[in-house]
Design an enzyme around this catalytic site. Structure first.
Site, PDB file in Angstrom:
ATOM      1  N   SER A  43      61.651  51.751  39.977  1.00 11.49           N
ATOM      2  CA  SER A  43      62.072  52.961  39.023  1.00 11.49           C
ATOM      3  C   SER A  43      62.120  53.138  40.310  1.00 11.49           C
ATOM      4  CB  SER A  43      60.823  53.274  38.701  1.00 11.49           C
ATOM      5  OG  SER A  43      60.614  52.783  37.462  1.00 11.49           O
ATOM      6  N   LYS A  86      53.214  59.621  43.589  1.00 12.37           N
ATOM      7  CA  LYS A  86      54.627  58.809  43.326  1.00 12.37           C
ATOM      8  C   LYS A  86      55.151  60.701  42.906  1.00 12.37           C
ATOM      9  CE  LYS A  86      54.543  54.468  41.542  1.00 12.37           C
ATOM     10  NZ  LYS A  86      54.853  53.709  40.592  1.00 12.37           N
ATOM     11  N   ARG A 138      56.253  40.790  40.195  1.00 16.13           N
ATOM     12  CA  ARG A 138      58.046  40.759  40.932  1.00 16.13           C
ATOM     13  C   ARG A 138      57.925  39.575  41.928  1.00 16.13           C
ATOM     14  NH1 ARG A 138      59.665  46.972  40.926  1.00 16.13           N
ATOM     15  NH2 ARG A 138      57.515  46.840  42.467  1.00 16.13           N
ATOM     16  N   HIS A 143      60.674  46.789  32.659  1.00 17.03           N
ATOM     17  CA  HIS A 143      59.426  46.882  32.437  1.00 17.03           C
ATOM     18  C   HIS A 143      59.957  46.626  30.556  1.00 17.03           C
ATOM     19  CE1 HIS A 143      59.033  50.739  34.981  1.00 17.03           C
ATOM     20  NE2 HIS A 143      57.904  49.983  34.976  1.00 17.03           N
TER      21      HIS A 143
END
Length: 167
Positions: A129, A41, A91, A17
């Site tokens: 994360s 989440k 990513r 990040h």
């Protein structure tokens, strides 16, 4: 003034990040980091804790950076902030497929705001994360993936909620 919005849950904020924030801050005169909730989440940290983490971690970055929370459609938030661009990090190919679809939907909602994709630094591409939390919950070392301060936050939270997998 060019305003960019970098949205995310940042639960917790990682070195990946931070790479995107540093680079995004160079593309925009003003970078707004939008800390949000995601119904799919289960966050380890409250939105207030995540905002405090992001503010602390971004304090030394050059440029005009604002950290705010939002709980709305991204394009509504971006418009409220006067953004001309959404900054997103990529990513892997799986990220691209999801982000491409989201960018298309966002363009349908507001075609005046562009989505800008930044490839994660090669050394940071595997960091997520979700995986950082999972590693920490099983007692693994996360120092390669987050700053020392964030590592301390995560370790403290894990000790409070309890590790998984035994001793």
């Amino acid at each position: 003034m060019r305003t960019g919005v970098y949205p995310g849950t940042f639960d917790p904020i990682t070195r990946g990040h931070m790479d995107i924030i540093r680079r995004g801050a160079k593309l925009a005169d003003r970078l707004v980091i939008g800390v949000t909730t995601n119904p799919s989440k289960n966050p380890m940290f409250s939105i207030e804790e995540r905002m405090a983490m992001v503010k602390r971690e971004t304090g030394g970055i050059e440029g005009e950076i604002h950290v705010v929370s939002f709980d709305s459609l991204l394009m509504d938030f971006a418009e409220r902030e006067g953004a001309s661009m959404i900054v997103r990090g990529l990513r892997a190919v799986a990220d691209f497929e999801y982000e491409y679809q989201m960018a298309g939907m966002n363009q349908q909602l507001n075609d005046r705001i562009e989505t800008v994709f930044l490839m994660a630094d090669v050394s940071l591409q595997p960091i997520a994360s979700k995986l950082v939390k999972e590693i920490a919950l099983y007692g693994g070392a996360i120092g390669k993936f987050v700053s020392p301060a964030v590592e301390a936050d995560v370790v403290a939270r894990v000790s409070k909620i309890g590790r998984k997998g035994g001793a």
